[in-house]
Design an enzyme around this catalytic site. Structure first.
Site, PDB file in Angstrom:
ATOM      1  N   ALA A 297     -20.403  -7.694  34.687  1.00 42.51           N
ATOM      2  CA  ALA A 297     -20.350  -9.040  33.569  1.00 42.51           C
ATOM      3  C   ALA A 297     -21.392  -9.029  32.510  1.00 42.51           C
ATOM      4  CB  ALA A 297     -20.488 -10.115  34.552  1.00 42.51           C
TER       5      ALA A 297
ATOM      6  N   GLN B  91     -23.639 -10.716  31.511  1.00 44.70           N
ATOM      7  CA  GLN B  91     -23.973 -12.337  31.915  1.00 44.70           C
ATOM      8  C   GLN B  91     -24.722 -13.218  30.670  1.00 44.70           C
ATOM      9  OE1 GLN B  91     -25.260 -13.028  35.721  1.00 44.70           O
ATOM     10  NE2 GLN B  91     -27.337 -13.590  35.129  1.00 44.70           N
TER      11      GLN B  91
ATOM     12  N   ASP C  93     -46.157  -3.124  37.046  1.00 42.13           N
ATOM     13  CA  ASP C  93     -45.338  -3.914  37.897  1.00 42.13           C
ATOM     14  C   ASP C  93     -45.580  -4.383  39.193  1.00 42.13           C
ATOM     15  OD1 ASP C  93     -42.165  -4.555  37.865  1.00 42.13           O
ATOM     16  OD2 ASP C  93     -42.645  -3.893  39.888  1.00 42.13           O
TER      17      ASP C  93
ATOM     18  N   HIS D 110     -26.823 -15.764  42.924  1.00 41.83           N
ATOM     19  CA  HIS D 110     -27.806 -15.403  43.716  1.00 41.83           C
ATOM     20  C   HIS D 110     -29.355 -15.906  43.699  1.00 41.83           C
ATOM     21  CE1 HIS D 110     -28.630 -12.856  40.612  1.00 41.83           C
ATOM     22  NE2 HIS D 110     -29.276 -12.023  40.963  1.00 41.83           N
TER      23      HIS D 110
ATOM     24  N   HIS E 163     -36.420  -5.108  36.554  1.00 43.13           N
ATOM     25  CA  HIS E 163     -37.665  -5.214  36.338  1.00 43.13           C
ATOM     26  C   HIS E 163     -37.925  -4.686  34.916  1.00 43.13           C
ATOM     27  CE1 HIS E 163     -39.575  -6.264  40.314  1.00 43.13           C
ATOM     28  NE2 HIS E 163     -38.277  -6.603  40.472  1.00 43.13           N
TER      29      HIS E 163
END
Length: 485
Positions: free
Chosen positions: A352, A354, A119, A369, A16
């Site tokens: 990782a 990514q 948020d 996921h 987030h």
């Protein structure tokens, strides 16, 4: 020229925080009148968050970070840990906002406080904004359709007096304006199906409606149907300004760091593989599996014969909501001889990088996921997904990608592995199911690949001058400046 300052309050989790900082970067780069102050909460010490903030602070003018004092919630109530922490920070947030308001009033050169951007988990901070008479805005880190689902569930409960927890283990299908297809109850997030957590979700959704606007990490071309459903005036204005991605990989490339060395090793291995030949498996910052499931994945990879890069993390101790860690010895986690038998075609790693992996031309598929950030990254880099959701809204995201948008294939769309499960049941996805999903992914038909490539191009155009998200960001700035008066 009126200058405006926005206060951003992100959730204390890296996924987030990163997307919140990235949207703030877009705002200050777009309009020189804007400056942004972040109020940073922390669940615990996290070097990843520290290095990320340090790298952003050094690079971005008109953005500053203030650490809030750390309050420890009751450790005996681990499930409430996250929301407790946020609630406990309200007095500290109020104190910092008070300082900023006082400074603004005393100095003619100081910017006007234009609003507080919260948020999606920080809605209690709307009270602070109201107390100081400033507008509150929401930054929604998931997609528009899931935002719609939250509003739909809240209206179902409050107006039609339906108890959503009754959908647990049912074959019901929900028809809602935010989706073209009926949504199977089996892919509803666990928070909707468990009474204690449902109450929190309902409260958040009610409070979303109090804000002056909702910035969403999506783009019009991806979720046109969901976004058009917000135009009926029953919700605050919705601004799709994504995809918001940390493409610079702030905080991950510290020279000489352990991560930097790991990155070089992974890149070297990928450089040696044929184009689009590698399936990449990664389950997010909180994703991990027990030994039985790890064995099934290993067996599936070996049987499929496809080249693979597998990010395998060690689960946190039972009952702890800590992030998974890297194994000290990967051999202990894997079937005997697996690493030797697959050394020609595969590589098992811990952490990782990514963005770099998905950007690499040798990567042809992503077992994911379906966290929203990972989903947007896969679209951006034109890498198809085989969906294996674990927790949060990931089952919903998987449904959206597979059924609603036709951009992914399925491993097990209704799989769930989260700390809400109390029945002790072990949910194992078999090696046969995983292997079938990997084969579908790596042998994806031409039409799906073409559709994903088109959406990838649209995701990039959306952020360019004149693109849909560029226009929506400008609209948000204009509306925010108008609301100051």
């Amino acid at each position: 020229m009126t200058k405006a300052e926005l206060i951003f309050i992100p959730s204390p989790v890296i996924g987030h925080l990163v997307s919140t900082v990235e949207v703030a970067k877009l705002l200050v780069e777009r309009d020189e009148r804007l400056s942004i102050t972040f109020l940073i909460m922390r669940l615990r010490s996290d070097s990843k968050i520290d290095s990320y903030i340090d790298s952003v602070s050094a690079a971005c003018k008109r953005m500053r970070f203030i650490d809030l004092p750390k309050d420890e919630p009751d450790p005996n109530q681990a499930n409430k840990h996250f929301l407790q922490l946020i609630e406990a920070q309200k007095p500290h947030v109020k104190e910092e906002v008070s300082k900023l308001v006082s400074h603004s009033e005393l100095s003619h050169d100081s910017p006007t406080l234009g609003g507080i951007v919260l948020d999606m988990f920080c809605t209690s901070m709307i009270d602070v904004a109201n107390e100081f008479g400033v507008p509150s805005y929401l930054f929604y880190t998931s997609g528009a359709a899931f935002l719609g689902l939250e509003f739909y569930i809240q209206a179902l409960h409050d107006e039609q007096k339906v108890d959503p927890t009754e959908f647990k283990d049912s074959d019901a299908e929900l028809v809602m304006p935010y989706l073209r297809n009926p949504l199977p109850a089996k892919v509803l997030p666990s928070v909707i199906l468990i009474k204690e957590w449902l109450l929190a979700l309902l409260d958040h959704a009610r409070r979303f409606r109090e804000t002056k606007g909702i910035i969403v990490n999506t783009f019009e071309e991806l979720e046109s149907h969901a976004l058009s459903s917000f135009s009926n005036g029953n919700t605050p204005p919705v601004y799709p300004v994504g995809p918001i991605l940390n493409l610079n990989r702030d905080g991950d490339r510290d020279t000489g760091s352990d991560r930097s060395n790991k990155y070089k090793d992974i890149k070297q291995w990928l450089d040696e593989q044929p184009q689009s030949s590698v399936v990449y498996l990664c389950f997010g910052s909180m994703g991990s599996f027990d030994m039985d499931q790890v064995r099934e994945i290993a067996c599936a990879l070996e049987q499929s014969g496809h080249r693979f890069l597998w990010s395998l993390r060690q689960p946190s101790p039972q009952g702890m909501m800590e992030a998974p860690t890297d194994y000290a010895n990967l051999q202990e986690a894997l079937p005997e001889g697996f690493l030797d038998r697959t050394m020609e075609i595969g590589k098992v790693i811990g952490w990782a990088p990514q963005i770099d992996i998905l950007a690499h031309p040798s990567v042809g598929g992503f077992v994911s996921h379906c966290g929203w950030n990972s989903t947007l990254e896969s679209i951006w880099f034109d890498v198809p997904i085989a969906a294996w959701p674990l927790y949060a809204e990931q089952q919903f995201n998987a449904f959206q990608m597979i059924v609603e948008l036709g951009l992914a294939v399925e491993i097990k769309m209704d799989y769930r592995k989260d700390h809400f499960q109390t029945d002790g049941n072990k949910n194992i996805v078999t090696s046969e199911e995983i292997e079938r999903g990997i084969r579908c992914l790596m042998e994806l038909d031409h039409e799906k690949r073409k559709k994903l490539k088109t959406m990838s191009e649209k995701s990039r155009k959306a952020l360019m001058n004149g693109g849909s998200s560029y226009i929506w960001l400008g609209r948000f700035i204009q509306d925010m400046m108008d609301n100051i008066a």
